[in-house]
Each structure stands twice: as C-alpha cells, then as structure tokens.
Design an enzyme around this catalytic site. Structure first.
Site, PDB file in Angstrom:
ATOM      1  N   ASN A  10      39.434  41.482  47.833  1.00 17.91           N
ATOM      2  CA  ASN A  10      39.983  42.764  48.304  1.00 17.91           C
ATOM      3  C   ASN A  10      41.198  43.247  47.511  1.00 17.91           C
ATOM      4  O   ASN A  10      41.689  44.340  47.768  1.00 17.91           O
ATOM      5  CB  ASN A  10      40.313  42.719  49.803  1.00 17.91           C
ATOM      6  CG  ASN A  10      39.081  42.414  50.630  1.00 17.91           C
ATOM      7  OD1 ASN A  10      38.075  43.109  50.485  1.00 17.91           O
ATOM      8  ND2 ASN A  10      39.120  41.388  51.451  1.00 17.91           N
ATOM      9  N   ARG A  17      43.288  50.119  50.147  1.00 14.93           N
ATOM     10  CA  ARG A  17      43.414  49.324  51.378  1.00 14.93           C
ATOM     11  C   ARG A  17      44.855  49.377  51.921  1.00 14.93           C
ATOM     12  O   ARG A  17      45.815  49.328  51.161  1.00 14.93           O
ATOM     13  CB  ARG A  17      42.988  47.863  51.141  1.00 14.93           C
ATOM     14  CG  ARG A  17      43.978  47.067  50.311  1.00 14.93           C
ATOM     15  CD  ARG A  17      43.531  45.643  50.012  1.00 14.93           C
ATOM     16  NE  ARG A  17      43.523  44.774  51.166  1.00 14.93           N
ATOM     17  CZ  ARG A  17      43.755  43.465  51.094  1.00 14.93           C
ATOM     18  NH1 ARG A  17      44.008  42.868  49.931  1.00 14.93           N
ATOM     19  NH2 ARG A  17      43.714  42.727  52.180  1.00 14.93           N
ATOM     20  N   TYR A  22      50.268  47.215  51.305  1.00 21.28           N
ATOM     21  CA  TYR A  22      50.088  46.803  49.905  1.00 21.28           C
ATOM     22  C   TYR A  22      50.511  47.849  48.881  1.00 21.28           C
ATOM     23  O   TYR A  22      50.464  47.574  47.678  1.00 21.28           O
ATOM     24  CB  TYR A  22      48.625  46.383  49.674  1.00 21.28           C
ATOM     25  CG  TYR A  22      48.196  45.243  50.571  1.00 21.28           C
ATOM     26  CD1 TYR A  22      48.778  43.982  50.434  1.00 21.28           C
ATOM     27  CD2 TYR A  22      47.234  45.423  51.571  1.00 21.28           C
ATOM     28  CE1 TYR A  22      48.415  42.930  51.258  1.00 21.28           C
ATOM     29  CE2 TYR A  22      46.865  44.374  52.411  1.00 21.28           C
ATOM     30  CZ  TYR A  22      47.450  43.133  52.252  1.00 21.28           C
ATOM     31  OH  TYR A  22      47.094  42.095  53.074  1.00 21.28           O
ATOM     32  N   ASN A  73      47.021  34.655  43.490  1.00 26.49           N
ATOM     33  CA  ASN A  73      47.071  35.281  44.812  1.00 26.49           C
ATOM     34  C   ASN A  73      45.660  35.130  45.380  1.00 26.49           C
ATOM     35  O   ASN A  73      44.779  35.950  45.105  1.00 26.49           O
ATOM     36  CB  ASN A  73      47.469  36.755  44.712  1.00 26.49           C
ATOM     37  CG  ASN A  73      47.553  37.408  46.086  1.00 26.49           C
ATOM     38  OD1 ASN A  73      47.122  36.817  47.079  1.00 26.49           O
ATOM     39  ND2 ASN A  73      48.087  38.615  46.143  1.00 26.49           N
ATOM     40  N   ALA A  76      42.823  36.423  51.126  1.00 22.83           N
ATOM     41  CA  ALA A  76      42.420  35.808  52.400  1.00 22.83           C
ATOM     42  C   ALA A  76      42.062  34.325  52.249  1.00 22.83           C
ATOM     43  O   ALA A  76      42.222  33.541  53.202  1.00 22.83           O
ATOM     44  CB  ALA A  76      41.245  36.567  52.986  1.00 22.83           C
ATOM     45  N   GLU A  97      51.984  30.395  43.530  1.00 23.91           N
ATOM     46  CA  GLU A  97      51.305  31.230  44.533  1.00 23.91           C
ATOM     47  C   GLU A  97      52.094  32.525  44.736  1.00 23.91           C
ATOM     48  O   GLU A  97      53.324  32.491  44.829  1.00 23.91           O
ATOM     49  CB  GLU A  97      51.258  30.450  45.851  1.00 23.91           C
ATOM     50  CG  GLU A  97      50.679  31.213  47.030  1.00 23.91           C
ATOM     51  CD  GLU A  97      50.899  30.465  48.352  1.00 23.91           C
ATOM     52  OE1 GLU A  97      51.670  29.469  48.378  1.00 23.91           O
ATOM     53  OE2 GLU A  97      50.324  30.903  49.367  1.00 23.91           O
ATOM     54  N   HIS A  99      52.036  36.456  46.902  1.00 24.69           N
ATOM     55  CA  HIS A  99      51.452  37.437  47.826  1.00 24.69           C
ATOM     56  C   HIS A  99      52.277  38.707  47.740  1.00 24.69           C
ATOM     57  O   HIS A  99      53.515  38.640  47.689  1.00 24.69           O
ATOM     58  CB  HIS A  99      51.452  36.922  49.266  1.00 24.69           C
ATOM     59  CG  HIS A  99      50.681  35.663  49.394  1.00 24.69           C
ATOM     60  ND1 HIS A  99      49.304  35.632  49.413  1.00 24.69           N
ATOM     61  CD2 HIS A  99      51.085  34.380  49.445  1.00 24.69           C
ATOM     62  CE1 HIS A  99      48.910  34.377  49.478  1.00 24.69           C
ATOM     63  NE2 HIS A  99      49.969  33.594  49.495  1.00 24.69           N
ATOM     64  N   ARG A 106      53.785  38.380  59.296  1.00 22.59           N
ATOM     65  CA  ARG A 106      52.563  39.035  59.781  1.00 22.59           C
ATOM     66  C   ARG A 106      51.885  38.136  60.834  1.00 22.59           C
ATOM     67  O   ARG A 106      52.563  37.425  61.560  1.00 22.59           O
ATOM     68  CB  ARG A 106      51.666  39.358  58.582  1.00 22.59           C
ATOM     69  CG  ARG A 106      52.360  40.345  57.602  1.00 22.59           C
ATOM     70  CD  ARG A 106      51.510  40.650  56.382  1.00 22.59           C
ATOM     71  NE  ARG A 106      50.276  41.352  56.762  1.00 22.59           N
ATOM     72  CZ  ARG A 106      49.247  41.540  55.916  1.00 22.59           C
ATOM     73  NH1 ARG A 106      49.304  41.105  54.672  1.00 22.59           N
ATOM     74  NH2 ARG A 106      48.176  42.191  56.327  1.00 22.59           N
TER      75      ARG A 106
HETATM   76  C1  DQA Z   1      47.740  38.853  50.493  1.00 24.62           C
HETATM   77  C2  DQA Z   1      48.031  38.409  51.931  1.00 24.62           C
HETATM   78  C3  DQA Z   1      46.778  37.837  52.563  1.00 24.62           C
HETATM   79  O1  DQA Z   1      47.058  37.413  53.889  1.00 24.62           O
HETATM   80  C4  DQA Z   1      45.683  38.874  52.614  1.00 24.62           C
HETATM   81  O2  DQA Z   1      44.500  38.328  53.141  1.00 24.62           O
HETATM   82  C5  DQA Z   1      45.443  39.538  51.310  1.00 24.62           C
HETATM   83  C6  DQA Z   1      46.576  39.821  50.430  1.00 24.62           C
HETATM   84  C7  DQA Z   1      48.965  39.535  49.857  1.00 24.62           C
HETATM   85  O3  DQA Z   1      48.965  39.677  48.623  1.00 24.62           O
HETATM   86  O4  DQA Z   1      49.896  39.939  50.566  1.00 24.62           O
HETATM   87  O5  DQA Z   1      44.326  39.941  51.014  1.00 24.62           O
HETATM   88  O6  DQA Z   1      47.447  37.703  49.716  1.00 24.62           O
END
Ligand code: DQA
Length: 149
Positions: A10, A17, A22, A73, A76, A97, A99, A106
């Site tokens: 995604n 989205r 985002y 990243n 999900a 990692e 995000h 959240r």
């Molecule tokens: C994400 C956070 C995840 O929880 C979510 O499922 C995403 C994007 C982020 O970049 O904030 O798809 O990894």
C-alpha cells in the site's frame, strides 16, 4: 556504499491513501527523495516496493552480497511477518526500520514490530525524513564498523 530501500504493501498508494496520516506526496516522490538523499550522503540507493510478503522476502535474500545496508518500511507486514524478520536475520545486512507515521500513537496492533528486533535502529513519525535518517544511520554504522568502534 550501496543501500536498498524496501517499501511494503500500500505504500504505492501514497498520495491517495489516508492523506491525513501519510501526506500528499506519492510513491514516485518518495523514490526521488530517497535517491536525492543518496546523492547528498554519497551512497548508491535503489528502491523496491511490493504488496507481496514473499516478494519482499525474495528482495531481502537477493540483497545478500550486493547491498551494504537495507532501509525497510514493511508497512502492514511490520505487525505480522516473522518471514520478513527471518529474512533480515538470514542475510545479516545492517537494516533500519522506518515508518512514515507515528505507529506508537495509533492502534495497539501497530505498536508490535517483528522486524525491529533484527534492526540497528527505527525511525517513525518523521514522514519522508525518516528515510534520510535511516540512510544516515546506516552510513554511520558502516563507518564505525570499519573503524572497529
Ligand atoms: C506504515 C505504518 C503501518 O502500520 C501501516 O500498515 C502502513 C504504513 C507507515 O509508514 O507509517 O502501511 O508502515
């Protein structure tokens, strides 16, 4: 130094989205941003995105002996994937990692990250800048490792 940036499911939908979470910029803008960061930091950056867990595992395995660092990243899959954790452990490539959103503020399930235990650092809640921070962290780690710090 060669760094592979991996984005999970995604994230190709950025700009469409949940813009309030985002942002407005799309996936191509993220790729351009990561490439520019690479130029600024003097490292080669390649980008890969997939909506499929197995394809992400394949990309991590194929990074073995090719890349010196991974920025991931897993989207999900962060919260579900032991396979991605195992792949990062298997290749032993320093991995950071990232995000875009502040996953800790959240839903409860977003606080769980499987891949985190195999990562040298995590940046979340900084939007695109988190990818720059990750590249800089990998660069620093590489210098320190070479110096035996
Ligand atoms: C994400 C956070 C995840 O929880 C979510 O499922 C995403 C994007 C982020 O970049 O904030 O798809 O990894």
């Amino acid at each position: 130094m060669k760094i592979l940036v991996i984005n999970g499911p995604n994230l190709n939908m950025l700009g469409i989205r949940e813009k309030h979470i985002y942002g407005n910029r799309d996936y191509n803008a993220l790729v351009s941003f990561c490439k520019e960061c690479g130029e600024k930091e003097g490292v080669d950056v390649d980008c890969f995105q997939s909506n499929h867990e197995g394809a992400i595992v394949d990309a991590i395995q194929e990074a073995y002996d090719v890349y010196d660092g991974i920025v991931i990243n897993p989207a999900a899959y962060t919260h579900t994937s032991v396979a991605i954790l195992d792949a990062v452990k298997a290749v032993s490539i320093p991995t950071v990692e990232v995000h875009l959103s502040d996953v800790d503020s959240r839903e409860e399930f977003r606080k769980i990250s499987y891949v985190r235990q195999a990562c040298i650092a995590t940046f979340y809640g900084y939007g695109f800048d988190g990818y720059l921070m990750a590249i800089q962290a990998l660069k620093k780690h590489s210098t320190e490792t070479k110096q035996g710090v």
